[in-house]
Design an enzyme around this catalytic site. Sequence first.
Site, mmCIF file in Angstrom:
data_model
loop_
_atom_site.group_PDB
_atom_site.id
_atom_site.type_symbol
_atom_site.label_atom_id
_atom_site.label_comp_id
_atom_site.label_asym_id
_atom_site.label_seq_id
_atom_site.Cartn_x
_atom_site.Cartn_y
_atom_site.Cartn_z
ATOM 1 N N GLY A 89 0.830 -1.213 0.000
ATOM 2 C CA GLY A 89 0.000 0.000 0.000
ATOM 3 C C GLY A 89 0.854 1.249 0.000
ATOM 4 O O GLY A 89 2.079 1.183 -0.007
ATOM 5 N N SER A 90 0.197 2.401 0.037
ATOM 6 C CA SER A 90 0.940 3.657 -0.085
ATOM 7 C C SER A 90 1.815 3.923 1.151
ATOM 8 O O SER A 90 2.918 4.470 1.025
ATOM 9 C CB SER A 90 -0.032 4.820 -0.320
ATOM 10 N N THR A 91 1.352 3.525 2.334
ATOM 11 C CA THR A 91 2.164 3.749 3.539
ATOM 12 C C THR A 91 3.356 2.789 3.546
ATOM 13 O O THR A 91 4.483 3.197 3.862
ATOM 14 C CB THR A 91 1.304 3.562 4.811
ATOM 15 N N GLU A 116 -0.398 -10.656 3.462
ATOM 16 C CA GLU A 116 -0.086 -9.802 4.619
ATOM 17 C C GLU A 116 -0.318 -10.575 5.912
ATOM 18 O O GLU A 116 0.485 -10.505 6.837
ATOM 19 C CB GLU A 116 -0.969 -8.551 4.590
ATOM 20 N N LYS A 175 -7.685 -4.682 7.199
ATOM 21 C CA LYS A 175 -6.706 -4.527 6.135
ATOM 22 C C LYS A 175 -7.251 -5.136 4.847
ATOM 23 O O LYS A 175 -8.260 -5.800 4.842
ATOM 24 C CB LYS A 175 -5.385 -5.216 6.525
ATOM 25 N N LYS A 195 -6.922 6.743 10.509
ATOM 26 C CA LYS A 195 -7.203 5.296 10.501
ATOM 27 C C LYS A 195 -7.596 4.763 11.880
ATOM 28 O O LYS A 195 -8.094 3.648 11.983
ATOM 29 C CB LYS A 195 -5.970 4.520 9.994
ATOM 30 N N ALA A 204 -2.634 -0.027 7.313
ATOM 31 C CA ALA A 204 -3.952 -0.588 7.637
ATOM 32 C C ALA A 204 -5.026 0.355 7.119
ATOM 33 O O ALA A 204 -4.770 1.540 6.879
ATOM 34 C CB ALA A 204 -4.108 -0.765 9.141
HETATM 35 C C1 5RP Z 1 -3.294 -3.555 1.441
HETATM 36 C C2 5RP Z 1 -3.494 -3.072 2.822
HETATM 37 C C3 5RP Z 1 -3.006 -1.705 3.155
HETATM 38 O O1 5RP Z 1 -2.169 -1.783 4.266
HETATM 39 C C4 5RP Z 1 -4.174 -0.826 3.471
HETATM 40 O O2 5RP Z 1 -5.102 -0.865 2.397
HETATM 41 C C5 5RP Z 1 -3.736 0.617 3.716
HETATM 42 O O3 5RP Z 1 -3.297 1.172 2.509
HETATM 43 P P1 5RP Z 1 -2.617 2.607 2.463
HETATM 44 O O4 5RP Z 1 -1.315 2.505 3.177
HETATM 45 O O5 5RP Z 1 -2.458 2.869 0.967
HETATM 46 O O6 5RP Z 1 -3.558 3.603 3.119
HETATM 47 O O7 5RP Z 1 -4.022 -3.737 3.681
HETATM 48 O O8 5RP Z 1 -3.891 -4.804 1.235
#
Ligand code: 5RP
Length: 219
Positions: free
Chosen positions: A29-31, A103, A94, A121, A83
């Site tokens: 994901g982006s984080t 994951e 998630k 979040k 998450a």
């Molecule tokens: C991917 C996930 C990510 O951790 C979750 O969707 C958070 O994403 P982001 O960091 O882009 O907000 O579970 O399957």
Amino acid sequence: MTRDEQKKQAAEAALEYVEAGAIVGIGTGSTANHFIDALARIKNRIDGTVASSEASALRLKAHGISVFDLNSVGDIPLYVDGADESNQHLQLVKGGGGALTREKIVAAASRKFICIADDSKLVDVLGAFALPIEVISMARSYVARQIVKLGGTPALREGFVTDNGNLIIDVRGLSIVNPPELERQLNNIAGVVTNGLFALRPADVLLLGSEKGVRKLGG
Ligand code: 5RP
């Protein structure tokens, strides 16, 4: 400060948990991408990584960071991932990116799970974000009917196939008052590969980026 800057702040803070010579489990994901980019700066200090998705593996390799198969390493000291939601007990939803099964496997194989996120979040009760469930294709209608019986509203994620070749059903309207119990219940439906509740194996530490700096819960 934007949400993305808050995610980056949390990702940078997670670097301090990385031990020299260790294997690091990497989320999706982006984080998690911010964490990968930060990890690249200290890549010579670690042994390598285990990735929870093809996308994260590609990004790690583009930085010249080694990616190992989980089967070729033992337990992993540290897993870092984002998450979609967390409650105060660090139980998570998630799978917004569809990588929930890998994951969950990497989280299960890791001794410490650091969750990184922006502070939007953190919620009182999980469930405003639609709960992703990975299902075997032939079971999608059956699983959807079972979810309706549990009070949820299922929607197939259109045009999406997971790294494992399966489908995702996003479920709204479930009352998640007992996350571990619901996690078990959903996993018991035939055809479910896994669901996006991370309550039986919650995060150990939650790092939340915010206007006031990084807030730490747990640990
Ligand atoms: C991917 C996930 C990510 O951790 C979750 O969707 C958070 O994403 P982001 O960091 O882009 O907000 O579970 O399957």
